[in-house]
Structure formats: C-alpha cells, structure tokens
Design an enzyme around this catalytic site. Structure first.
Site, short mmCIF file in Angstrom:
data_model
loop_
_atom_site.label_atom_id
_atom_site.label_comp_id
_atom_site.label_asym_id
_atom_site.label_seq_id
_atom_site.Cartn_x
_atom_site.Cartn_y
_atom_site.Cartn_z
N THR A 11 -8.99 -1.17 2.42
CA THR A 11 -8.74 -1.56 1.04
C THR A 11 -9.05 -3.04 0.85
OG1 THR A 11 -7.15 -1.42 -0.78
CG2 THR A 11 -6.21 -1.86 1.37
N SER B 114 0.83 -1.21 0.00
CA SER B 114 0.00 0.00 0.00
C SER B 114 0.86 1.26 0.00
CB SER B 114 -0.91 0.02 1.24
OG SER B 114 -1.56 1.27 1.31
N LEU B 115 0.48 2.22 -0.84
CA LEU B 115 1.21 3.49 -0.91
C LEU B 115 0.60 4.53 0.01
CD1 LEU B 115 1.66 3.49 -4.78
CD2 LEU B 115 3.43 3.09 -3.06
N ARG C 96 -21.62 -8.43 -16.22
CA ARG C 96 -21.20 -7.53 -15.14
C ARG C 96 -21.50 -6.08 -15.49
NH1 ARG C 96 -15.24 -8.20 -12.73
NH2 ARG C 96 -15.99 -7.56 -10.68
N LYS D 13 -13.53 -3.79 1.73
CA LYS D 13 -14.35 -2.59 1.51
C LYS D 13 -15.86 -2.83 1.69
CE LYS D 13 -11.40 0.15 -1.46
NZ LYS D 13 -11.34 0.95 -2.69
N GLY E 48 -14.53 -1.57 -18.21
CA GLY E 48 -14.48 -2.38 -16.99
C GLY E 48 -15.73 -2.19 -16.16
N ASN F 261 -17.57 -3.87 -20.96
CA ASN F 261 -16.82 -4.85 -20.18
C ASN F 261 -16.70 -6.17 -20.93
OD1 ASN F 261 -15.42 -5.37 -17.71
ND2 ASN F 261 -17.08 -6.76 -17.11
N ASP G 29 -13.58 7.23 -2.97
CA ASP G 29 -13.10 6.78 -4.29
C ASP G 29 -13.76 7.58 -5.43
OD1 ASP G 29 -11.33 4.86 -3.38
OD2 ASP G 29 -12.83 3.27 -3.38
N ALA H 58 -13.86 -0.58 -8.90
CA ALA H 58 -13.44 0.78 -9.23
C ALA H 58 -14.44 1.43 -10.20
CB ALA H 58 -12.04 0.77 -9.83
P1 ATR Z 1 -11.29 -3.37 -9.50
O1 ATR Z 1 -11.85 -3.45 -8.13
O2 ATR Z 1 -9.90 -2.81 -9.56
O3 ATR Z 1 -12.20 -2.69 -10.45
P2 ATR Z 1 -12.06 -6.01 -10.42
O4 ATR Z 1 -13.32 -5.93 -9.66
O5 ATR Z 1 -11.27 -7.27 -10.33
O6 ATR Z 1 -11.05 -4.88 -9.97
O7 ATR Z 1 -12.36 -5.65 -11.95
C1 ATR Z 1 -11.39 -5.78 -12.92
C2 ATR Z 1 -11.95 -5.30 -14.25
O8 ATR Z 1 -10.93 -5.42 -15.25
C3 ATR Z 1 -13.13 -6.11 -14.73
O9 ATR Z 1 -14.01 -5.27 -15.45
C4 ATR Z 1 -12.48 -7.11 -15.68
O10 ATR Z 1 -13.33 -7.63 -16.67
P3 ATR Z 1 -14.26 -8.93 -16.36
O11 ATR Z 1 -15.43 -8.43 -15.57
O12 ATR Z 1 -14.65 -9.43 -17.70
O13 ATR Z 1 -13.39 -9.89 -15.58
C5 ATR Z 1 -11.42 -6.24 -16.31
N1 ATR Z 1 -10.31 -7.01 -16.89
C6 ATR Z 1 -9.33 -7.64 -16.23
N2 ATR Z 1 -8.47 -8.22 -17.10
C7 ATR Z 1 -8.95 -7.94 -18.35
C8 ATR Z 1 -8.52 -8.26 -19.68
N3 ATR Z 1 -7.41 -8.97 -19.91
N4 ATR Z 1 -9.24 -7.79 -20.71
C9 ATR Z 1 -10.35 -7.05 -20.51
N5 ATR Z 1 -10.82 -6.73 -19.28
C10 ATR Z 1 -10.13 -7.16 -18.22
#
Ligand code: ATR
Length: 286
Positions: free
Chosen positions: A65, A18-19, A157, A69, A129, A152, A105, A133
């Site tokens: 974190t 953690s930073l 999702r 959360k 995504g 996504n 956030d 986040a």
């Molecule tokens: P965070 O809390 O940082 O948002 P997360 O909940 O694990 O982390 O979400 C990661 C996101 O990155 C997701 O939208 C994931 O897509 P999926 O829902 O399909 O898993 C996306 N992601 C991770 N690796 C990926 C890849 N190689 N290509 C495209 N999307 C990716």
C-alpha cells in the site's frame, strides 16, 4: 500457529491504520487454513531490503500500500500486464522465491460493482478525481468497454490519465474535464454511473460532498470509494434520490479477497471479510 504456518502481510508506511490484517485474518479463520496475515511497517528507504526479506523468510505473499505501490515494481521478478499499464502493484506472490507483482484494485472495483449491480460492460461512467485510485479504476473500466469521462480539480492530471487510456484503448475511450459544477452538471446527464475517487466527504470532512444532490437522479449508479464514514453524504443523498449507491467498503473487501485467492487458490468468503470490517466500524450500515 504451527511450524508450517504460512505468512502473509502488508507493506505500508504508515501501516498501523490498515484494515487488511483484520479482514484477511477473518477470512483465513473462516477458511480454516494455516496462514497468518501481519502488518509490516516498511520505510521507503528500506523497501528493497523488505522485498529481499520476502524471499529470505519465505513469506507467501504481501499486499503493498501507500507509498510503495509503484516503487516496488523495480524489485520484483515479474509484474502483470495490468500492473505495467498502471505502474502499480498491490499484491506480491512468492512463487518459490520468484516474486510476481499484480494489482487487484481495478478488478476488485469491477467485481464489487458487478456483485451489486450486475454486468457494467459498456456503461458510460463519470470518474471524479484522477489520482492512483482513479487510474486503477479507469483502466479496469476501459477493459470492459466502458466510456469514461474523468473530471478532476486539476485538469492536467485528468488529461494525462485520459491520454494514457487513449493510447491503450483508442481515442474514443475517454475525455478529461474540470470539476466545475456547470461542467459536471452537463456531463452527469449523459452517464449511467458516477465513481467518486476524490477524498471529498472523507472523515473528518463528512459534511462535504463532491456532487450537489440536485445533480443526482434515480437511474444513476453511484460508487463512492470512501469507506470512512461507511455512509458518506454522497451515498446518503444518492439513496434518498432512489439511486443505487455503494460505499468503498466493497472495493476494499474485493481487492483483498482477490489477493487472498491468488495466494491460497481458495474461494474467498467476501461476506466474512465485510462483516469483520462493519463490526470494526461499530455500525450496521452496508
Ligand atoms: P488516491 O491514490 O486515493 O487516488 P491521490 O492520488 O492523492 O489519492 O488523488 C486524490 C484525488 O482527490 C485527486 O484527484 C485530487 O484532485 P487534484 O488532482 O486536483 O489534487 C482529488 N481531491 C482531493 N481533495 C479534493 C478537493 N478538496 N476537491 C476536489 N478534488 C479533490
């Protein structure tokens, strides 16, 4: 440190990377206030006891974190409306033994974007995504009247996130699409801003990018939440096209500054926090 020193910290598992301690202690030093910020490695099975510990030890506040959360909500005395909405707390404030949960956030994202680009209210935004986040950011964008398209890899999702937004803000607030290039190519033409919340381009996969550079253009705002590396391939290619691009360092700094402001009531020197991080990474790029 004296007998009155107030304790702040971060609960995480893992927490060693953690930073937050680095940037929070830099701000605490610059403000010359009697606080210290420490990492707490909290295993999921110990979270409830750790929250009790905040009360027992009179810890002034903690950040929260991964992976705590959402789980921490059940152990707090109250949580903000926004935290309820996104089922996430990243800041706990100890108000005389009463623990209040909030999340910085989303606001950290908005403030950092506005500090750089001015008001973004009403913008059309493509969010890549649909994880934790993305959720915090989408709800913050919706609050300031942005129109959101969530793209996504796993369409379901994106649909779930979009449905949640629509329940809160009406059916025209968002749409969900897949991450196929032909789809993204069509969507990106119609937006003012793109936010990458996926991990594509993150160390060690630094040669990857979630968007081919042919889809980027000069009148696009590009916000990549990744801060390792400081300049991702996406940010570099966006800048090469003349677009205004930001790295995730700014969001990290602003969400932390907002937490510290909640605990101390002080105006936080965000530049000091950012400089501490840049120095840590050993690079000069912003
Ligand atoms: P965070 O809390 O940082 O948002 P997360 O909940 O694990 O982390 O979400 C990661 C996101 O990155 C997701 O939208 C994931 O897509 P999926 O829902 O399909 O898993 C996306 N992601 C991770 N690796 C990926 C890849 N190689 N290509 C495209 N999307 C990716």
């Amino acid at each position: 440190m004296l007998g009155n020193t107030k304790i702040l910290g971060v609960f995480g598992h893992p927490v060693s990377h953690s930073l937050s301690p680095l940037m929070q202690n830099a701000a605490i030093e610059a403000l010359n206030i009697d606080y210290i910020y420490v990492p707490f490695h909290v295993l999921p099975e110990n979270l409830e006891q750790a929250v009790q510990g905040v009360r027992a030890l009179n810890i002034a506040g903690v950040n929260v974190t991964i992976p705590h959360k959402e789980q921490i909500i059940q152990y707090l005395d109250e949580v903000s409306e926004y935290s309820k909405q996104i089922r996430s707390v990243n800041t706990v404030i100890n108000d005389n033994g009463r623990l209040k949960g909030d999340t910085t956030d989303g606001l950290g994202f908005l403030k950092s974007a506005e500090a750089q680009w001015g008001k973004i209210d009403g913008s059309r935004v493509l969010v890549l995504g649909a994880g934790g986040a993305a959720k915090a950011i989408c709800f913050a964008l919706a609050r300031v009247g942005c129109n959101i398209v969530i793209a996504n890899r796993t369409l379901k999702r994106a649909e779930e996130l979009s449905e949640g937004l629509q329940v809160a803000y009406g059916s025209s607030i968002s749409r969900a699409v897949g991450l196929q290039m032909e789809v993204v190519e069509e969507e990106i033409r119609q937006v003012d801003m793109v936010v990458n919340t996926t991990s594509v381009g993150m160390y060690p996969g630094v040669s990857e990018t979630p968007l081919p550079s042919c889809l980027l253009r000069s009148n696009l705002m590009v916000y990549d939440l990744i801060y390792n590396p400081l300049k991702t391939r996406l940010v570099g290619e966006a800048q090469a096209k003349g677009a205004r691009a930001m790295t995730g360092l700014k969001m990290l700094v602003y969400q932390g500054a907002l937490s510290l402001e909640m605990w101390t009531g002080r105006k936080i020197p965000v530049d000091v926090m950012e400089e501490a991080l840049i120095k840590h990474f050993g690079k000069g790029s912003k």
